[in-house]
Scaffold this active site. Sequence first.
Site, mmCIF file in Angstrom:
data_model
loop_
_atom_site.group_PDB
_atom_site.id
_atom_site.type_symbol
_atom_site.label_atom_id
_atom_site.label_comp_id
_atom_site.label_asym_id
_atom_site.label_seq_id
_atom_site.Cartn_x
_atom_site.Cartn_y
_atom_site.Cartn_z
ATOM 1 N N LYS A 187 0.866 -1.165 0.000
ATOM 2 C CA LYS A 187 0.000 0.000 0.000
ATOM 3 C C LYS A 187 0.910 1.225 0.000
ATOM 4 O O LYS A 187 1.401 1.661 1.035
ATOM 5 C CB LYS A 187 -0.899 -0.003 1.250
ATOM 6 C CG LYS A 187 -2.207 0.762 1.118
ATOM 7 C CD LYS A 187 -2.065 2.221 0.799
ATOM 8 C CE LYS A 187 -1.453 3.002 1.944
ATOM 9 N NZ LYS A 187 -1.322 4.461 1.633
ATOM 10 N N GLU A 263 9.813 1.069 10.977
ATOM 11 C CA GLU A 263 10.857 2.083 10.751
ATOM 12 C C GLU A 263 10.152 3.417 10.890
ATOM 13 O O GLU A 263 9.457 3.866 9.988
ATOM 14 C CB GLU A 263 11.480 1.890 9.371
ATOM 15 C CG GLU A 263 12.821 2.592 9.212
ATOM 16 C CD GLU A 263 12.659 4.016 8.707
ATOM 17 O OE1 GLU A 263 12.697 4.941 9.562
ATOM 18 O OE2 GLU A 263 12.503 4.206 7.504
ATOM 19 N N CYS A 297 13.761 10.527 7.383
ATOM 20 C CA CYS A 297 13.803 10.170 8.801
ATOM 21 C C CYS A 297 15.235 10.177 9.326
ATOM 22 O O CYS A 297 15.459 10.314 10.527
ATOM 23 C CB CYS A 297 13.153 8.811 9.023
ATOM 24 S SG CYS A 297 13.847 7.490 8.010
ATOM 25 N N GLU A 394 10.299 16.385 14.866
ATOM 26 C CA GLU A 394 10.942 16.155 13.577
ATOM 27 C C GLU A 394 10.505 17.243 12.601
ATOM 28 O O GLU A 394 9.312 17.392 12.318
ATOM 29 C CB GLU A 394 10.544 14.771 13.053
ATOM 30 C CG GLU A 394 11.381 14.268 11.904
ATOM 31 C CD GLU A 394 11.081 12.818 11.579
ATOM 32 O OE1 GLU A 394 11.915 12.197 10.890
ATOM 33 O OE2 GLU A 394 10.032 12.293 12.002
#
Length: 492
Positions: A187, A263, A297, A394
């Site tokens: 997906k 992750e 990331c 972040e």
Amino acid sequence: MSTEIRTAAQATLPAVPTQLWIGGRWRDATGGGTFAVTDPANGNELARVPDATVADAVTALDAAVATQAEWAATPPRERGEVLRRAFELVVERTDELATIMTLEMGKSLAESRAEIAYAAEFFRWFSEEAVRIAGRWSTAPAGGSRLLTMKQPVGPCLFVTPWNFPLAMGTRKIGPALAAGCTVVVKPASATPLSMLALAGILAEAGLPDGVLNVVTTRSTGDVVDRLLADPRLRKVSFTGSTDVGRGIAAKAAQNLLRVSMELGGNAPFLVFADADLDAAVEGAMLAKMRNVGEACTAANRFHVHRDVADEFAARLADRFAALTLGHGTAEGTDVGPLVDASTRDKVAELVDDAVSTGGRVLTGGTAVDGPGYFYRPTVITGVTGEARILREEVFGPVAPITVFDDDAEAVRAANDTELGLTAYVFTRSLDRAIRVSEALETGMVGLNAGIVSNPAAPFGGVKASGYGREGGVEGIEEYLSTKYVAVALPD
């Protein structure tokens, strides 16, 4: 910095499938629903792809389940050869795939080509690992029997991939799964489905049997993923994305005791010690921060610099940032493309404004760009205080907040002061310091005098709230294998 945004005539989207890939055929969504894929540099519609329903997702899993036994029984060499052919096709079509990626995601063509090369390497690496799956045979300590262990594919897998690396985040999951003998439902992110659909076509051309890989595009991600996680035939889920979403998926996966790889988010510290080679540190900072416009990331999120070199490092970095050219990813000379959407750009602006309001000083950048597209100027901020949200959240954009430290212990404390633990970067000439600091950092990966850590031959993954499991390296294929033990009785 020039305020000019380099533009380009709308590049032609290469031929790419725009249907669901299920059971070895292209098909529309049940009910015929579609959604638009747009260019983040100007908002232009690129294509429309199917808006799959829950029923479509179940059909995709049906296909994966139906072919699981046959694919698991396929000789490892044959599985590896499919991946090797796919590697060669991806490399051969680099320019075509890079154009698709740049148009749907925004990064420059140069960065897209680099991602294609990186993505392809996972297929090459795991084509070689497919034939190295091994168990063991030993004599029981008391004698009289033998201990046999064997590795077998875990079974049908669900992959939920992100928009920021739309090809590589797929290949580093698909590669080991196919090598291990698992079938797959993917997906992809709704913002960037075209790269994955193109990859599905390449794998089919490479000889992957029907039903082994299935791709479902949808805006109803929650409904689709929840339904598949609840299906007892699914045996593994791998997710790359935010920590909050990952927590929810892991909780739901626990109901069926699925194998899980996560992750998740990063808040990477970038440590520059007084003895660092500043030329190397600045170059490393450019790679660690500006790769993918900061939308990674692994991107350096916080810069902790020794007080003795902080001013010089900040000035050098600001000069490099100021020299970057913003523009459409297909325009010649573009260094920095747009962010992926308005909400991402607005979050970056919000964090920068907060850092300034709590004492930070902008050396360069600090503003969004008016006009079409979601551009934000590369930004360096000094004097960032502990109250600033940007040190805890972040940023996912081209912003480098700089704080200072006075000794090694303070640097390590600052680096570890987060719930996340994916990547850290350390710049020092001292071997002793390099080892001590690397050991003390609470992260799954460390870039030592290096601004890039990702490598298909290395295990990628984090600790703490950055997730668990590893992708790449010899460890990567283990995520898709179960260990079976057979007690072999021998007659006297």
